[in-house]
Write a protein that holds these residues in place. Sequence first.
Motif, PDB file in Angstrom:
ATOM      1  N   ALA A 170      33.423  51.575  38.639  1.00  0.00           N
ATOM      2  CA  ALA A 170      33.510  50.128  38.432  1.00  0.00           C
ATOM      3  C   ALA A 170      32.149  49.533  38.088  1.00  0.00           C
ATOM      4  O   ALA A 170      32.046  48.657  37.215  1.00  0.00           O
ATOM      5  N   ILE A 171      31.104  49.999  38.751  1.00  0.00           N
ATOM      6  CA  ILE A 171      29.758  49.488  38.483  1.00  0.00           C
ATOM      7  C   ILE A 171      29.323  49.839  37.063  1.00  0.00           C
ATOM      8  O   ILE A 171      28.644  49.047  36.386  1.00  0.00           O
ATOM      9  N   LEU A 174      30.862  47.246  34.976  1.00  0.00           N
ATOM     10  CA  LEU A 174      30.232  45.949  35.236  1.00  0.00           C
ATOM     11  C   LEU A 174      28.879  45.828  34.541  1.00  0.00           C
ATOM     12  O   LEU A 174      28.584  44.810  33.895  1.00  0.00           O
ATOM     13  N   ILE A 182      25.199  38.212  40.065  1.00  0.00           N
ATOM     14  CA  ILE A 182      26.566  38.575  40.460  1.00  0.00           C
ATOM     15  C   ILE A 182      26.877  37.860  41.760  1.00  0.00           C
ATOM     16  O   ILE A 182      26.045  37.811  42.671  1.00  0.00           O
ATOM     17  N   ASP A 184      29.486  38.181  44.810  1.00  0.00           N
ATOM     18  CA  ASP A 184      30.471  39.053  45.450  1.00  0.00           C
ATOM     19  C   ASP A 184      31.201  38.261  46.519  1.00  0.00           C
ATOM     20  O   ASP A 184      30.615  37.852  47.524  1.00  0.00           O
ATOM     21  N   VAL A 250      28.865  37.300  36.653  1.00  0.00           N
ATOM     22  CA  VAL A 250      30.048  38.053  37.068  1.00  0.00           C
ATOM     23  C   VAL A 250      30.421  37.647  38.487  1.00  0.00           C
ATOM     24  O   VAL A 250      29.568  37.598  39.377  1.00  0.00           O
ATOM     25  N   TRP A 251      31.702  37.341  38.670  1.00  0.00           N
ATOM     26  CA  TRP A 251      32.255  37.058  39.997  1.00  0.00           C
ATOM     27  C   TRP A 251      33.079  38.282  40.392  1.00  0.00           C
ATOM     28  O   TRP A 251      34.041  38.636  39.730  1.00  0.00           O
ATOM     29  N   TRP A 252      32.683  38.916  41.480  1.00  0.00           N
ATOM     30  CA  TRP A 252      33.203  40.229  41.859  1.00  0.00           C
ATOM     31  C   TRP A 252      34.052  40.117  43.108  1.00  0.00           C
ATOM     32  O   TRP A 252      33.661  39.498  44.102  1.00  0.00           O
ATOM     33  N   SER A 254      36.321  42.906  45.424  1.00  0.00           N
ATOM     34  CA  SER A 254      36.784  44.279  45.616  1.00  0.00           C
ATOM     35  C   SER A 254      37.614  44.374  46.886  1.00  0.00           C
ATOM     36  O   SER A 254      37.117  44.066  47.981  1.00  0.00           O
ATOM     37  N   MET A 283      35.731  39.955  37.941  1.00  0.00           N
ATOM     38  CA  MET A 283      36.136  41.354  38.011  1.00  0.00           C
ATOM     39  C   MET A 283      36.803  41.611  39.358  1.00  0.00           C
ATOM     40  O   MET A 283      36.200  41.359  40.409  1.00  0.00           O
ATOM     41  N   LEU A 348      40.621  48.170  37.822  1.00  0.00           N
ATOM     42  CA  LEU A 348      39.647  47.094  37.646  1.00  0.00           C
ATOM     43  C   LEU A 348      40.175  46.149  36.574  1.00  0.00           C
ATOM     44  O   LEU A 348      40.379  46.547  35.426  1.00  0.00           O
ATOM     45  N   VAL A 350      39.345  42.829  34.435  1.00  0.00           N
ATOM     46  CA  VAL A 350      38.289  41.934  33.984  1.00  0.00           C
ATOM     47  C   VAL A 350      38.955  40.677  33.437  1.00  0.00           C
ATOM     48  O   VAL A 350      39.731  40.739  32.473  1.00  0.00           O
TER      49      VAL A 350
END
Length: 356
Positions: A170-171, A174, A182, A184, A250-252, A254, A283, A348, A350
């Motif tokens: 995933a990284i 990204l 980012i 998280d 990026v808004w992450w 997980s 993401m 993942l 996006v």
Amino acid sequence: MAPSPLSGTSGYDALCSAHLLSCMPFIFQSAAALKKFGIFAHLNSARAGSSERELLEVSKLPSESLKVLMQAAEAFGLVEVREGKYFGSKISYFLLNDERARVNFNFTEQVCYQGLHFLSDSLEQMKPAGLVTLGGGETIYPLLSTLKEPARSSWFEFDHLYSNFSFSQAIEVLLKRKPKVICDIGANTGIFEEEICKADQEVQLYVMDLPEQCRLIEKNMAKAGIADHVRSVPVDLLLNQPLPNIVADVWWMSQFLDCFPSAQVVEILKKVKDRVRKDDRIMILELFVGTQDFEVGDICLASFSLYFTAIANGTSRFYKKEEFIELIEEAGLEVEEEHNNFKGGHTLLVCKRSEN
């Protein structure tokens, strides 16, 4: 969805499965006892097998207790008996040596088993009635940093196992976007932050989580030597207020949105959408029921969804991908890219602001 392993192909198979259902708690607890008393470990290292006398020495159990346990273990296929000696079975081998099987078993035993007794109450009330077995509360999340052992270790090991399997892939996706910042959301203990900082020493990160988790993350980031790269933002996403005014490329998220029922998933995504600029991306790394490589993977996810119901929060679950994408679209977003078949079974997604 794969067919149930209990369904069988005939009426007789189905009848046997119906009887087997009543035995499953006994099978599970027998395996737990065999692990606890060192019998599994001993048998899997004793290639020539072990006598009952040897198992008495290993387990320190009274003779009658060992007899009833080993009788059940043989019937359940947890051990094998040949020429008067006990041997480890393939099942016991994998319970000890397959990382996912071991972690899933410990999570079920230490976190879920007692609480699942309250599943019916949880379904009726839409509240985690089984959480009383771990201390009680509205959800499990504020309790995570203070759970008693071994439940605490089992919970975090379970959570980290699945996310860690997929982080590297995933990284890689990204970082192709070359983000400078980012955010998280639901950072948990900060493992993602450690991994992303190893891959990109220039990136800056915000982590949003409950206050008690932010305090834990801050300690972990200082210990990892990356405190200068990570800023914690305590927030309760369920409060009726917008997200803090943060700008991120990026808004992450997980394994975060599966902690919420569908209506709250939509509301959280709407809050994030209100902070996302045209070229920013959201993401979402998630496990989806129905997308796993093997039937047992889908069965595990469907089973562990009941953990959310009975113990974690009373309302959430692992979603099917198609219904999850509908929630994304309801929030005014659209899926731009979809990356499947990650090592941990994750997908993942996006996402970007919808142009409609």
